[in-house]
Design an enzyme around this catalytic site. Structure first.
Site, PDB file in Angstrom:
ATOM      1  N   HIS A   1     -11.319 -30.353   8.346  1.00 45.57           N
ATOM      2  CA  HIS A   1     -11.842 -31.078   8.480  1.00 45.57           C
ATOM      3  C   HIS A   1     -11.621 -30.957   9.565  1.00 45.57           C
ATOM      4  O   HIS A   1     -12.335 -32.648  10.175  1.00 45.57           O
ATOM      5  CB  HIS A   1     -11.687 -32.819   7.302  1.00 45.57           C
ATOM      6  CG  HIS A   1     -11.799 -31.991   6.409  1.00 45.57           C
ATOM      7  ND1 HIS A   1     -11.833 -33.187   4.819  1.00 45.57           N
ATOM      8  CD2 HIS A   1     -13.069 -30.986   5.559  1.00 45.57           C
ATOM      9  CE1 HIS A   1     -12.153 -32.726   4.315  1.00 45.57           C
ATOM     10  NE2 HIS A   1     -12.929 -31.639   4.029  1.00 45.57           N
TER      11      HIS A   1
ATOM     12  N   CYS B   1     -20.185 -31.546  22.721  1.00 44.10           N
ATOM     13  CA  CYS B   1     -21.464 -31.784  23.682  1.00 44.10           C
ATOM     14  C   CYS B   1     -22.297 -31.219  21.884  1.00 44.10           C
ATOM     15  O   CYS B   1     -22.542 -30.603  21.614  1.00 44.10           O
ATOM     16  CB  CYS B   1     -22.154 -32.105  24.815  1.00 44.10           C
ATOM     17  SG  CYS B   1     -23.889 -32.008  24.791  1.00 44.10           S
TER      18      CYS B   1
HETATM   19  C1  BJW Z   1      -1.249 -41.598  -1.379  1.00 47.58           C
HETATM   20  C2  BJW Z   1      -0.347 -42.916  -0.394  1.00 47.58           C
HETATM   21  C3  BJW Z   1       1.075 -42.259  -0.230  1.00 47.58           C
HETATM   22  C4  BJW Z   1      -2.451 -43.191  -1.476  1.00 47.58           C
HETATM   23  N1  BJW Z   1       1.836 -40.908  -0.759  1.00 47.58           N
HETATM   24  N2  BJW Z   1      -0.294 -40.544  -1.465  1.00 47.58           N
HETATM   25  C5  BJW Z   1     -21.581 -33.159  -5.517  1.00 47.58           C
HETATM   26  C6  BJW Z   1     -20.739 -32.452  -6.063  1.00 47.58           C
HETATM   27  C7  BJW Z   1     -19.834 -31.711  -5.815  1.00 47.58           C
HETATM   28  C8  BJW Z   1     -19.901 -31.920  -3.930  1.00 47.58           C
HETATM   29  C9  BJW Z   1     -20.958 -32.323  -3.287  1.00 47.58           C
HETATM   30  C10 BJW Z   1     -21.838 -33.174  -3.853  1.00 47.58           C
HETATM   31  N3  BJW Z   1     -22.763 -33.539  -3.115  1.00 47.58           N
HETATM   32  C11 BJW Z   1     -22.268 -33.889  -1.994  1.00 47.58           C
HETATM   33  C12 BJW Z   1     -21.309 -32.561  -2.167  1.00 47.58           C
HETATM   34  C13 BJW Z   1     -21.064 -31.484  -0.697  1.00 47.58           C
HETATM   35  C14 BJW Z   1     -19.894 -33.000  -0.038  1.00 47.58           C
HETATM   36  C15 BJW Z   1     -18.884 -33.642  -1.120  1.00 47.58           C
HETATM   37  O1  BJW Z   1     -18.065 -32.517  -1.746  1.00 47.58           O
HETATM   38  N4  BJW Z   1     -19.421 -34.608  -1.133  1.00 47.58           N
HETATM   39  C16 BJW Z   1     -18.221 -35.273  -2.822  1.00 47.58           C
HETATM   40  C17 BJW Z   1     -17.860 -36.693  -1.766  1.00 47.58           C
HETATM   41  C18 BJW Z   1     -19.182 -35.418  -3.930  1.00 47.58           C
HETATM   42  N5  BJW Z   1     -18.961 -31.919   0.868  1.00 47.58           N
HETATM   43  C19 BJW Z   1     -19.339 -31.751   1.867  1.00 47.58           C
HETATM   44  O2  BJW Z   1     -19.821 -31.492   2.453  1.00 47.58           O
HETATM   45  C20 BJW Z   1     -18.208 -30.758   2.470  1.00 47.58           C
HETATM   46  N6  BJW Z   1     -19.829 -29.619   3.083  1.00 47.58           N
HETATM   47  C21 BJW Z   1     -19.604 -28.952   2.118  1.00 47.58           C
HETATM   48  O3  BJW Z   1     -20.042 -28.837   1.302  1.00 47.58           O
HETATM   49  O4  BJW Z   1     -20.698 -27.806   2.830  1.00 47.58           O
HETATM   50  C22 BJW Z   1     -21.165 -26.807   2.705  1.00 47.58           C
HETATM   51  C23 BJW Z   1     -22.969 -27.808   2.661  1.00 47.58           C
HETATM   52  C24 BJW Z   1     -23.531 -27.244   3.723  1.00 47.58           C
HETATM   53  C25 BJW Z   1     -25.015 -27.552   3.882  1.00 47.58           C
HETATM   54  C26 BJW Z   1     -25.436 -28.829   3.016  1.00 47.58           C
HETATM   55  C27 BJW Z   1     -25.216 -28.862   1.895  1.00 47.58           C
HETATM   56  C28 BJW Z   1     -23.446 -28.221   1.885  1.00 47.58           C
HETATM   57  C29 BJW Z   1     -17.578 -31.514   3.902  1.00 47.58           C
HETATM   58  C30 BJW Z   1     -16.752 -32.942   3.550  1.00 47.58           C
HETATM   59  C31 BJW Z   1     -16.989 -33.362   4.524  1.00 47.58           C
HETATM   60  C32 BJW Z   1     -15.457 -34.673   5.039  1.00 47.58           C
HETATM   61  N7  BJW Z   1     -15.326 -35.132   4.865  1.00 47.58           N
HETATM   62  C33 BJW Z   1     -14.667 -36.273   5.997  1.00 47.58           C
HETATM   63  C34 BJW Z   1     -14.684 -36.864   7.137  1.00 47.58           C
HETATM   64  C35 BJW Z   1     -13.854 -36.479   8.002  1.00 47.58           C
HETATM   65  C36 BJW Z   1     -13.861 -36.958   9.385  1.00 47.58           C
HETATM   66  C37 BJW Z   1     -13.586 -38.163   9.686  1.00 47.58           C
HETATM   67  O5  BJW Z   1     -12.217 -38.840   9.248  1.00 47.58           O
HETATM   68  O6  BJW Z   1     -13.924 -39.616  10.171  1.00 47.58           O
HETATM   69  O7  BJW Z   1     -13.210 -35.871   5.416  1.00 47.58           O
HETATM   70  S1  BJW Z   1     -14.655 -37.115   4.060  1.00 47.58           S
HETATM   71  C38 BJW Z   1     -13.358 -37.889   4.137  1.00 47.58           C
HETATM   72  O8  BJW Z   1     -13.125 -37.471   1.928  1.00 47.58           O
HETATM   73  C39 BJW Z   1     -12.650 -36.800   5.067  1.00 47.58           C
HETATM   74  C40 BJW Z   1     -11.297 -36.312   3.754  1.00 47.58           C
HETATM   75  O9  BJW Z   1     -10.408 -35.134   4.362  1.00 47.58           O
HETATM   76  C41 BJW Z   1     -11.712 -36.332   3.252  1.00 47.58           C
HETATM   77  C42 BJW Z   1     -10.853 -36.637   1.392  1.00 47.58           C
HETATM   78  O10 BJW Z   1     -10.459 -37.948   1.536  1.00 47.58           O
HETATM   79  P1  BJW Z   1      -9.231 -37.833   1.581  1.00 47.58           P
HETATM   80  O11 BJW Z   1      -8.162 -37.494   2.498  1.00 47.58           O
HETATM   81  O12 BJW Z   1      -8.105 -37.301   0.068  1.00 47.58           O
HETATM   82  O13 BJW Z   1      -8.649 -39.166   0.921  1.00 47.58           O
HETATM   83  P2  BJW Z   1      -8.792 -40.372  -0.369  1.00 47.58           P
HETATM   84  O14 BJW Z   1      -9.362 -41.121   0.502  1.00 47.58           O
HETATM   85  O15 BJW Z   1      -9.958 -40.200  -0.696  1.00 47.58           O
HETATM   86  O16 BJW Z   1      -8.068 -40.296  -1.109  1.00 47.58           O
HETATM   87  C43 BJW Z   1      -6.045 -40.800  -0.631  1.00 47.58           C
HETATM   88  C44 BJW Z   1      -5.452 -40.272  -1.637  1.00 47.58           C
HETATM   89  O17 BJW Z   1      -4.463 -41.123  -1.032  1.00 47.58           O
HETATM   90  C45 BJW Z   1      -5.659 -41.481  -2.711  1.00 47.58           C
HETATM   91  O18 BJW Z   1      -5.577 -40.482  -3.790  1.00 47.58           O
HETATM   92  C46 BJW Z   1      -4.379 -42.329  -2.666  1.00 47.58           C
HETATM   93  O19 BJW Z   1      -3.861 -42.399  -4.006  1.00 47.58           O
HETATM   94  C47 BJW Z   1      -3.059 -41.246  -2.156  1.00 47.58           C
HETATM   95  N8  BJW Z   1      -2.616 -42.203  -1.513  1.00 47.58           N
HETATM   96  N9  BJW Z   1      -1.026 -43.832  -0.566  1.00 47.58           N
HETATM   97  C48 BJW Z   1       0.748 -40.323  -1.248  1.00 47.58           C
HETATM   98  N10 BJW Z   1       2.053 -43.143   0.606  1.00 47.58           N
HETATM   99 ZN    ZN Z   2     -24.010 -30.615  26.836  1.00 44.56          ZN
END
Ligand code: BJW
Ligand code: ZN
Length: 254
Positions: free
Chosen positions: A120, A128
């Site tokens: 990500h 830009c």
């Molecule tokens: C602990 C702990 C401790 C706490 N020890 N553990 C419907 C179905 C399927 C897919 C889609 C859909 N509708 C849309 C989509 C696609 C979409 C998607 O998946 N959406 C879902 C939400 C439904 N995905 C996308 O759009 C992706 N691109 C894509 O599909 O491209 C193709 C496409 C192109 C053109 C058009 C359409 C499609 C891109 C996804 C990009 C995600 N970006 C982010 C932001 C990054 C920038 C930023 O940080 O600002 O990435 S979103 C955010 O979520 C971030 C993370 O990497 C990502 C995952 O989160 P993560 O890391 O799992 O964190 P949490 O907070 O959710 O969980 C933390 C966990 O830790 C918890 O379980 C806790 O219990 C645990 N925990 N303490 C161990 N001490």
């Molecule tokens: Zn520029």
């Protein structure tokens, strides 16, 4: 408190040639980076899907930049934790070891992991939106308000992957390759709901990897996992590593 690990897990890890750690925001939680979802999530006021997308950025770049500037400052002032450090040691333990991370905080590299695939993006980089010129954090954070390109006056954005955007092709392909050849696959600190990243643990399992999840709470992946180790990564990973070191000594492995 000493944790008990199953004989099966210890045997799979002791014999593993290739191990993958797939990480999410939970791994950085103990460093002080709030997770996205859950009780300590940073996105209480906004759903991630509402803020982390290009349309939201074009509509309200001030708001999106305010949020990223705050996060950049938090991340610049924190350190990797015991979970990150243990993954560095694991890289030295196994013939092949990769970290596939959804995190943008750069903490795996700062801890010393060298084989890291960032699905990500990375919050330390910016570019830009008009001409693609890259900018460092120093260059953008010294500008007042929404940072603009010095060459074309276009809006600068963080080099992270927002919803609806493609993942970086190289990192994706290398991640899939690593997952598909893993003997043991550790999914650590991720809610496993954001695709396509969330499909990686399943790809590994379908190719025969032993799938282990480490999380204080169950996730949609838990039912698919061969083992669910409930708890914080900063507590479980060091214990697991210590147990593996002891096992190697017992078996007189290098
Ligand atoms: C602990 C702990 C401790 C706490 N020890 N553990 C419907 C179905 C399927 C897919 C889609 C859909 N509708 C849309 C989509 C696609 C979409 C998607 O998946 N959406 C879902 C939400 C439904 N995905 C996308 O759009 C992706 N691109 C894509 O599909 O491209 C193709 C496409 C192109 C053109 C058009 C359409 C499609 C891109 C996804 C990009 C995600 N970006 C982010 C932001 C990054 C920038 C930023 O940080 O600002 O990435 S979103 C955010 O979520 C971030 C993370 O990497 C990502 C995952 O989160 P993560 O890391 O799992 O964190 P949490 O907070 O959710 O969980 C933390 C966990 O830790 C918890 O379980 C806790 O219990 C645990 N925990 N303490 C161990 N001490
Ligand atoms: Zn520029």
């Amino acid at each position: 408190m000493s944790l008990t690990f199953s004989d099966r897990l210890i045997s799979r890890l002791t014999n593993a040639q290739s191990v993958v750690a797939f990480t999410g925001a939970g791994v950085s939680a103990e460093s002080g980076v709030p997770t996205f979802r859950g009780s300590d999530g940073i996105w209480k006021k906004f759903k991630p899907e509402e803020l982390a997308n290009f349309e939201a950025f074009m509509k309200n770049p001030e708001l999106v930049w305010e949020w990223y500037s705050a996060r950049k400052k938090i991340i610049a002032n924190i350190e990797p934790n015991r979970g990150h450090h243990t993954l560095v040691r694991m890289e030295q333990m196994f013939p092949r070891f990769a970290v596939i991370t959804q995190n943008i905080d750069n903490l795996h590299r700062r801890a010393g992991s060298t084989n890291v695939f960032e699905l990500h993006g990375n919050i330390e980089r910016n570019y830009c939106t008009k001409c693609g010129t890259p900018y460092t954090n120093e260059e953008v954070l010294t500008q007042a308000g929404v940072p603009r390109c010095l060459k074309c006056n276009g809006l600068i954005r963080p080099d992270v992957v927002w919803f609806g955007e493609m993942l970086p092709e190289d990192e994706w392909e290398q991640s899939v390759r690593a997952a598909e050849s893993a003997d043991v696959f550790l999914s650590i600190g991720t809610s496993a709901i954001v695709y396509p990243a969330a499909s990686i643990p399943l790809m590994a399992k379908h190719q025969g990897a032993y799938l282990v999840e480490i999380n204080p709470e169950p996730t949609p992946l838990t039912d698919q996992a061969d083992e669910f180790l409930m708890g914080a990564s900063g507590a479980i990973l060091p214990e697991l590593y210590a147990r593996l070191v002891a096992e190697r000594q017992l078996q007189q492995l290098p």
